[in-house]
Scaffold this motif. Sequence first.
Motif, PDB file in Angstrom:
ATOM      1  N   VAL A 113       0.832  -1.210   0.000  1.00 34.13           N
ATOM      2  CA  VAL A 113       0.000   0.000   0.000  1.00 34.13           C
ATOM      3  C   VAL A 113       0.868   1.263   0.000  1.00 34.13           C
ATOM      4  CG1 VAL A 113      -1.713   1.308   1.312  1.00 34.13           C
ATOM      5  CG2 VAL A 113      -1.902  -1.171   1.144  1.00 34.13           C
ATOM      6  N   LEU A 114       0.557   2.175  -0.930  1.00 26.82           N
ATOM      7  CA  LEU A 114       1.207   3.481  -1.003  1.00 26.82           C
ATOM      8  C   LEU A 114       0.181   4.544  -0.623  1.00 26.82           C
ATOM      9  CD1 LEU A 114       2.994   3.079  -4.469  1.00 26.82           C
ATOM     10  CD2 LEU A 114       3.906   2.564  -2.191  1.00 26.82           C
ATOM     11  N   THR A 115       0.598   5.518   0.176  1.00 28.74           N
ATOM     12  CA  THR A 115      -0.316   6.571   0.614  1.00 28.74           C
ATOM     13  C   THR A 115       0.150   7.935   0.112  1.00 28.74           C
ATOM     14  OG1 THR A 115       0.886   6.880   2.687  1.00 28.74           O
ATOM     15  CG2 THR A 115      -0.947   5.303   2.710  1.00 28.74           C
ATOM     16  N   SER A 116      -0.755   8.889   0.118  1.00 27.45           N
ATOM     17  CA  SER A 116      -0.466  10.259  -0.287  1.00 27.45           C
ATOM     18  C   SER A 116      -0.980  11.216   0.781  1.00 27.45           C
ATOM     19  CB  SER A 116      -1.160  10.579  -1.614  1.00 27.45           C
ATOM     20  OG  SER A 116      -0.933  11.922  -1.994  1.00 27.45           O
ATOM     21  N   THR A 117      -0.305  12.351   0.933  1.00 27.03           N
ATOM     22  CA  THR A 117      -0.775  13.370   1.868  1.00 27.03           C
ATOM     23  C   THR A 117      -1.806  14.287   1.217  1.00 27.03           C
ATOM     24  OG1 THR A 117       1.059  14.835   1.277  1.00 27.03           O
ATOM     25  CG2 THR A 117       1.384  13.372   3.185  1.00 27.03           C
ATOM     26  N   THR A 118      -2.037  14.109  -0.077  1.00 23.81           N
ATOM     27  CA  THR A 118      -3.023  14.916  -0.795  1.00 23.81           C
ATOM     28  C   THR A 118      -4.434  14.507  -0.403  1.00 23.81           C
ATOM     29  OG1 THR A 118      -1.519  15.096  -2.681  1.00 23.81           O
ATOM     30  CG2 THR A 118      -3.837  15.605  -3.102  1.00 23.81           C
ATOM     31  N   ALA A 119      -5.292  15.481  -0.141  1.00 28.69           N
ATOM     32  CA  ALA A 119      -6.716  15.209   0.101  1.00 28.69           C
ATOM     33  C   ALA A 119      -7.426  15.298  -1.248  1.00 28.69           C
ATOM     34  CB  ALA A 119      -7.293  16.223   1.074  1.00 28.69           C
ATOM     35  N   PHE A 120      -8.213  14.307  -1.555  1.00 28.50           N
ATOM     36  CA  PHE A 120      -8.899  14.247  -2.840  1.00 28.50           C
ATOM     37  C   PHE A 120     -10.383  14.545  -2.660  1.00 28.50           C
ATOM     38  CE2 PHE A 120      -5.200  11.501  -3.042  1.00 28.50           C
ATOM     39  CZ  PHE A 120      -4.548  12.019  -4.163  1.00 28.50           C
ATOM     40  N   ALA A 121     -10.938  15.309  -3.594  1.00 29.63           N
ATOM     41  CA  ALA A 121     -12.357  15.667  -3.585  1.00 29.63           C
ATOM     42  C   ALA A 121     -13.073  14.885  -4.684  1.00 29.63           C
ATOM     43  CB  ALA A 121     -12.513  17.167  -3.820  1.00 29.63           C
ATOM     44  N   ALA A 122     -14.376  14.778  -4.563  1.00 28.78           N
ATOM     45  CA  ALA A 122     -15.174  14.085  -5.571  1.00 28.78           C
ATOM     46  C   ALA A 122     -14.889  14.678  -6.944  1.00 28.78           C
ATOM     47  CB  ALA A 122     -16.656  14.191  -5.236  1.00 28.78           C
ATOM     48  N   GLY A 123     -14.642  13.820  -7.914  1.00 27.56           N
ATOM     49  CA  GLY A 123     -14.370  14.258  -9.279  1.00 27.56           C
ATOM     50  C   GLY A 123     -12.894  14.448  -9.592  1.00 27.56           C
ATOM     51  N   ASP A 124     -12.017  14.461  -8.580  1.00 27.83           N
ATOM     52  CA  ASP A 124     -10.577  14.570  -8.831  1.00 27.83           C
ATOM     53  C   ASP A 124     -10.118  13.364  -9.644  1.00 27.83           C
ATOM     54  OD1 ASP A 124     -10.448  16.899  -7.381  1.00 27.83           O
ATOM     55  OD2 ASP A 124      -9.088  16.126  -5.842  1.00 27.83           O
ATOM     56  N   THR A 125      -9.160  13.603 -10.551  1.00 34.58           N
ATOM     57  CA  THR A 125      -8.635  12.529 -11.387  1.00 34.58           C
ATOM     58  C   THR A 125      -7.148  12.302 -11.133  1.00 34.58           C
ATOM     59  OG1 THR A 125      -8.124  14.023 -13.225  1.00 34.58           O
ATOM     60  CG2 THR A 125     -10.313  12.982 -13.224  1.00 34.58           C
ATOM     61  N   THR A 150       5.045   5.479 -20.013  1.00 35.87           N
ATOM     62  CA  THR A 150       5.040   5.578 -21.479  1.00 35.87           C
ATOM     63  C   THR A 150       3.630   5.492 -22.040  1.00 35.87           C
ATOM     64  OG1 THR A 150       5.403   3.191 -21.733  1.00 35.87           O
ATOM     65  CG2 THR A 150       7.374   4.613 -21.661  1.00 35.87           C
ATOM     66  N   SER A 151       2.634   5.354 -21.153  1.00 36.90           N
ATOM     67  CA  SER A 151       1.239   5.328 -21.602  1.00 36.90           C
ATOM     68  C   SER A 151       0.344   5.892 -20.508  1.00 36.90           C
ATOM     69  CB  SER A 151       0.792   3.892 -21.935  1.00 36.90           C
ATOM     70  OG  SER A 151       0.570   3.151 -20.743  1.00 36.90           O
ATOM     71  N   VAL A 152      -0.827   6.347 -20.929  1.00 39.35           N
ATOM     72  CA  VAL A 152      -1.833   6.744 -19.956  1.00 39.35           C
ATOM     73  C   VAL A 152      -2.448   5.481 -19.368  1.00 39.35           C
ATOM     74  CG1 VAL A 152      -2.367   8.947 -21.063  1.00 39.35           C
ATOM     75  CG2 VAL A 152      -3.634   6.900 -21.721  1.00 39.35           C
ATOM     76  N   GLN A 153      -3.210   5.630 -18.317  1.00 43.29           N
ATOM     77  CA  GLN A 153      -3.834   4.477 -17.676  1.00 43.29           C
ATOM     78  C   GLN A 153      -4.968   3.928 -18.529  1.00 43.29           C
ATOM     79  OE1 GLN A 153      -2.986   6.262 -13.268  1.00 43.29           O
ATOM     80  NE2 GLN A 153      -5.049   5.685 -13.701  1.00 43.29           N
ATOM     81  N   ASP A 154      -5.122   2.623 -18.485  1.00 41.71           N
ATOM     82  CA  ASP A 154      -6.193   1.947 -19.194  1.00 41.71           C
ATOM     83  C   ASP A 154      -7.004   1.161 -18.170  1.00 41.71           C
ATOM     84  OD1 ASP A 154      -7.701   0.855 -21.326  1.00 41.71           O
ATOM     85  OD2 ASP A 154      -6.379  -0.890 -21.424  1.00 41.71           O
ATOM     86  N   PRO A 155      -8.282   1.335 -18.021  1.00 39.22           N
ATOM     87  CA  PRO A 155      -9.226   1.893 -18.975  1.00 39.22           C
ATOM     88  C   PRO A 155      -9.384   3.416 -18.881  1.00 39.22           C
ATOM     89  CG  PRO A 155     -10.451   0.975 -17.146  1.00 39.22           C
ATOM     90  CD  PRO A 155      -8.992   0.702 -16.886  1.00 39.22           C
ATOM     91  N   GLY A 156      -8.672   4.087 -18.022  1.00 41.80           N
ATOM     92  CA  GLY A 156      -8.757   5.543 -17.913  1.00 41.80           C
ATOM     93  C   GLY A 156      -8.241   5.966 -16.562  1.00 41.80           C
ATOM     94  N   PRO A 157      -8.282   7.274 -16.293  1.00 39.47           N
ATOM     95  CA  PRO A 157      -7.770   7.772 -15.020  1.00 39.47           C
ATOM     96  C   PRO A 157      -8.657   7.336 -13.849  1.00 39.47           C
ATOM     97  CG  PRO A 157      -8.861   9.529 -16.217  1.00 39.47           C
ATOM     98  CD  PRO A 157      -8.821   8.347 -17.132  1.00 39.47           C
ATOM     99  N   PHE A 158      -8.053   7.301 -12.653  1.00 41.65           N
ATOM    100  CA  PHE A 158      -8.832   7.077 -11.448  1.00 41.65           C
ATOM    101  C   PHE A 158      -9.640   8.343 -11.183  1.00 41.65           C
ATOM    102  CE2 PHE A 158      -5.032   4.381 -10.306  1.00 41.65           C
ATOM    103  CZ  PHE A 158      -5.685   3.159 -10.453  1.00 41.65           C
ATOM    104  N   VAL A 159     -10.896   8.191 -10.762  1.00 37.22           N
ATOM    105  CA  VAL A 159     -11.754   9.324 -10.439  1.00 37.22           C
ATOM    106  C   VAL A 159     -12.261   9.127  -9.019  1.00 37.22           C
ATOM    107  CG1 VAL A 159     -13.830  10.634 -11.053  1.00 37.22           C
ATOM    108  CG2 VAL A 159     -12.453   9.555 -12.863  1.00 37.22           C
ATOM    109  N   ALA A 160     -11.991  10.132  -8.172  1.00 37.86           N
ATOM    110  CA  ALA A 160     -12.422  10.064  -6.769  1.00 37.86           C
ATOM    111  C   ALA A 160     -13.934  10.221  -6.676  1.00 37.86           C
ATOM    112  CB  ALA A 160     -11.725  11.148  -5.952  1.00 37.86           C
ATOM    113  N   ASP A 161     -14.519   9.531  -5.709  1.00 38.84           N
ATOM    114  CA  ASP A 161     -15.969   9.590  -5.472  1.00 38.84           C
ATOM    115  C   ASP A 161     -16.274  10.747  -4.528  1.00 38.84           C
ATOM    116  OD1 ASP A 161     -18.638   9.029  -5.322  1.00 38.84           O
ATOM    117  OD2 ASP A 161     -18.410   7.249  -4.065  1.00 38.84           O
TER     118      ASP A 161
END
Length: 161
Positions: A113-125, A150-161
């Motif tokens: 598990v990797l964590t981030s100090t960033t707080a994510f809001a609904a709709g953040d990608t 070397t590529s974008v994520q597939d099937p697409g970016p993560f989107v926060a709820d």
Amino acid sequence: MRGSRIGLGAMAAGALAAGALAFAPAAMAVTPAKATANYDCGSWGGGTAELNATQSGSGITIQVKTAITTPIAIGAGDVTTALKLTHNGTGAATFTGSANPAIPAFGAFDSGVLTSTTAFAAGDTLDSYFGDDPSLTLTVFGTTVECFATSVQDPGPFVAD
């Protein structure tokens, strides 16, 4: 009489707990929960990495699994991993950790598990990071492996709820 007071008290506590559950917020989930992206790690190799994301409130954790293998066994917690992702198309969020499970010789890498100090809001990608800095850095036994997306994520970016 005493027994009935205890029974009524237990029933009242149960009713309060059930009412609290009815008003509890729904569980949040980042979507998609799993994505893949390609990384180039220079002389160390590269290929497809699987990214698994989990959301809890405004926090998101990510686990990275790659095809990169190691010729020697690595103990649990012996790898420091940093994953940089583009946040909302313009900024960056970095996820770090040293929670890798034990990896046998010639086994595939798993960051834990990797964590981030960033707080994510609904709709953040969150999507693959392209820049001068590495997107994925693995440090083990004093050796640093730098990988670039070397590529974008597939099937697409993560989107926060």
